[in-house]
Design a protein around this motif. Sequence first.
Motif, PDB file in Angstrom:
ATOM      1  N   THR A  43       0.848  -1.188   0.000  1.00 34.72           N
ATOM      2  CA  THR A  43       0.000   0.000   0.000  1.00 34.72           C
ATOM      3  C   THR A  43       0.887   1.242   0.000  1.00 34.72           C
ATOM      4  OG1 THR A  43      -0.158  -0.130   2.402  1.00 34.72           O
ATOM      5  CG2 THR A  43      -1.966  -1.085   1.152  1.00 34.72           C
ATOM      6  N   ASN A  44       0.402   2.280  -0.627  1.00 35.77           N
ATOM      7  CA  ASN A  44       1.071   3.571  -0.808  1.00 35.77           C
ATOM      8  C   ASN A  44       2.179   3.560  -1.853  1.00 35.77           C
ATOM      9  OD1 ASN A  44      -0.570   4.948   1.071  1.00 35.77           O
ATOM     10  ND2 ASN A  44       0.666   4.123   2.733  1.00 35.77           N
ATOM     11  N   ASP A  45       2.434   2.430  -2.512  1.00 34.80           N
ATOM     12  CA  ASP A  45       3.396   2.409  -3.622  1.00 34.80           C
ATOM     13  C   ASP A  45       2.814   3.153  -4.813  1.00 34.80           C
ATOM     14  OD1 ASP A  45       5.283   0.940  -2.267  1.00 34.80           O
ATOM     15  OD2 ASP A  45       4.869  -0.952  -3.305  1.00 34.80           O
ATOM     16  N   LEU A  46       3.688   3.794  -5.593  1.00 31.29           N
ATOM     17  CA  LEU A  46       3.283   4.434  -6.842  1.00 31.29           C
ATOM     18  C   LEU A  46       3.699   3.530  -7.991  1.00 31.29           C
ATOM     19  CD1 LEU A  46       4.205   8.186  -6.302  1.00 31.29           C
ATOM     20  CD2 LEU A  46       1.943   7.147  -6.278  1.00 31.29           C
ATOM     21  N   ILE A  47       2.744   3.172  -8.832  1.00 29.62           N
ATOM     22  CA  ILE A  47       3.007   2.302  -9.973  1.00 29.62           C
ATOM     23  C   ILE A  47       2.867   3.130 -11.239  1.00 29.62           C
ATOM     24  CG2 ILE A  47       2.269   0.260 -11.244  1.00 29.62           C
ATOM     25  CD1 ILE A  47       1.052  -0.775  -8.616  1.00 29.62           C
ATOM     26  N   THR A  48       3.899   3.118 -12.082  1.00 27.67           N
ATOM     27  CA  THR A  48       3.877   3.812 -13.360  1.00 27.67           C
ATOM     28  C   THR A  48       3.827   2.753 -14.457  1.00 27.67           C
ATOM     29  OG1 THR A  48       5.243   5.571 -12.431  1.00 27.67           O
ATOM     30  CG2 THR A  48       5.082   5.475 -14.837  1.00 27.67           C
ATOM     31  N   ASP A  70     -17.004  -4.429  -9.026  1.00 31.63           N
ATOM     32  CA  ASP A  70     -17.357  -3.074  -8.598  1.00 31.63           C
ATOM     33  C   ASP A  70     -16.480  -2.540  -7.459  1.00 31.63           C
ATOM     34  OD1 ASP A  70     -18.524  -4.956  -6.931  1.00 31.63           O
ATOM     35  OD2 ASP A  70     -20.275  -3.729  -6.487  1.00 31.63           O
ATOM     36  N   GLU A  71     -15.661  -3.402  -6.858  1.00 29.32           N
ATOM     37  CA  GLU A  71     -14.749  -2.977  -5.790  1.00 29.32           C
ATOM     38  C   GLU A  71     -13.320  -2.769  -6.299  1.00 29.32           C
ATOM     39  OE1 GLU A  71     -15.107  -6.170  -3.028  1.00 29.32           O
ATOM     40  OE2 GLU A  71     -17.057  -5.520  -2.287  1.00 29.32           O
ATOM     41  N   ALA A  72     -13.055  -3.135  -7.534  1.00 30.16           N
ATOM     42  CA  ALA A  72     -11.688  -3.083  -8.066  1.00 30.16           C
ATOM     43  C   ALA A  72     -11.112  -1.672  -8.050  1.00 30.16           C
ATOM     44  CB  ALA A  72     -11.654  -3.645  -9.487  1.00 30.16           C
ATOM     45  N   ALA A  73     -11.913  -0.679  -8.368  1.00 27.40           N
ATOM     46  CA  ALA A  73     -11.430   0.704  -8.419  1.00 27.40           C
ATOM     47  C   ALA A  73     -11.032   1.234  -7.047  1.00 27.40           C
ATOM     48  CB  ALA A  73     -12.482   1.608  -9.043  1.00 27.40           C
ATOM     49  N   GLU A  74     -11.488   0.582  -5.972  1.00 27.22           N
ATOM     50  CA  GLU A  74     -11.124   1.014  -4.626  1.00 27.22           C
ATOM     51  C   GLU A  74      -9.707   0.593  -4.240  1.00 27.22           C
ATOM     52  OE1 GLU A  74     -14.100  -0.639  -2.071  1.00 27.22           O
ATOM     53  OE2 GLU A  74     -15.736   0.392  -3.113  1.00 27.22           O
ATOM     54  N   MET A  75      -9.072  -0.235  -5.065  1.00 29.77           N
ATOM     55  CA  MET A  75      -7.727  -0.717  -4.760  1.00 29.77           C
ATOM     56  C   MET A  75      -6.647   0.308  -5.099  1.00 29.77           C
ATOM     57  SD  MET A  75      -7.938  -4.697  -5.966  1.00 29.77           S
ATOM     58  CE  MET A  75      -6.301  -5.082  -5.339  1.00 29.77           C
ATOM     59  N   TYR A  76      -6.987   1.309  -5.929  1.00 31.83           N
ATOM     60  CA  TYR A  76      -5.975   2.271  -6.365  1.00 31.83           C
ATOM     61  C   TYR A  76      -6.600   3.642  -6.588  1.00 31.83           C
ATOM     62  CZ  TYR A  76      -7.935   1.720 -11.028  1.00 31.83           C
ATOM     63  OH  TYR A  76      -8.793   1.709 -12.096  1.00 31.83           O
ATOM     64  N   GLU A  77      -5.719   4.626  -6.674  1.00 30.36           N
ATOM     65  CA  GLU A  77      -6.117   6.004  -6.987  1.00 30.36           C
ATOM     66  C   GLU A  77      -5.296   6.439  -8.189  1.00 30.36           C
ATOM     67  OE1 GLU A  77      -5.264  10.412  -5.076  1.00 30.36           O
ATOM     68  OE2 GLU A  77      -5.203   8.656  -3.789  1.00 30.36           O
ATOM     69  N   LEU A  78      -5.938   6.975  -9.215  1.00 31.52           N
ATOM     70  CA  LEU A  78      -5.236   7.473 -10.390  1.00 31.52           C
ATOM     71  C   LEU A  78      -4.560   8.792 -10.032  1.00 31.52           C
ATOM     72  CD1 LEU A  78      -4.622   7.074 -13.414  1.00 31.52           C
ATOM     73  CD2 LEU A  78      -6.667   8.426 -13.881  1.00 31.52           C
ATOM     74  N   VAL A  79      -3.233   8.817 -10.114  1.00 35.94           N
ATOM     75  CA  VAL A  79      -2.466  10.011  -9.767  1.00 35.94           C
ATOM     76  C   VAL A  79      -2.302  10.898 -10.996  1.00 35.94           C
ATOM     77  CG1 VAL A  79      -0.241  10.858  -8.921  1.00 35.94           C
ATOM     78  CG2 VAL A  79      -1.271   8.821  -7.906  1.00 35.94           C
ATOM     79  N   SER A  80      -1.928  10.290 -12.129  1.00 39.14           N
ATOM     80  CA  SER A  80      -1.783  11.065 -13.362  1.00 39.14           C
ATOM     81  C   SER A  80      -1.933  10.163 -14.573  1.00 39.14           C
ATOM     82  CB  SER A  80      -0.432  11.785 -13.403  1.00 39.14           C
ATOM     83  OG  SER A  80       0.613  10.853 -13.580  1.00 39.14           O
TER      84      SER A  80
END
Length: 90
Positions: A43-48, A70-80
């Motif tokens: 958790t908190n890793d940034l994946i490019t 429907d829960e898959a999008a809760e696993m990550y946040e789009l940064v850019s």
Amino acid sequence: MRIDKFLKLSRIIKRRAVAKDLADQGRIEINDKRAKSAANVSTNDLITIHFGNKTIVVKVLKLAEIVKKDEAAEMYELVSESYEQDKENE
């Protein structure tokens, strides 16, 4: 959790084999370091991820072994999300 499994479960990439191929081609980075398909994410890793002319950066919010669609999008946040311009068209 392995990066290829995370990308598949989070539905960022539809197939684990595709995620594995991208990682093995050097097109996936974890915290700005090139990652192989067996690399672990936390958790908190940034994946490019570099897809052709598109690059996305996501932040890992949670890890789970079983994820409903429907829960898959809760696993990550789009940064850019960015697109590289085709140099021939300039």
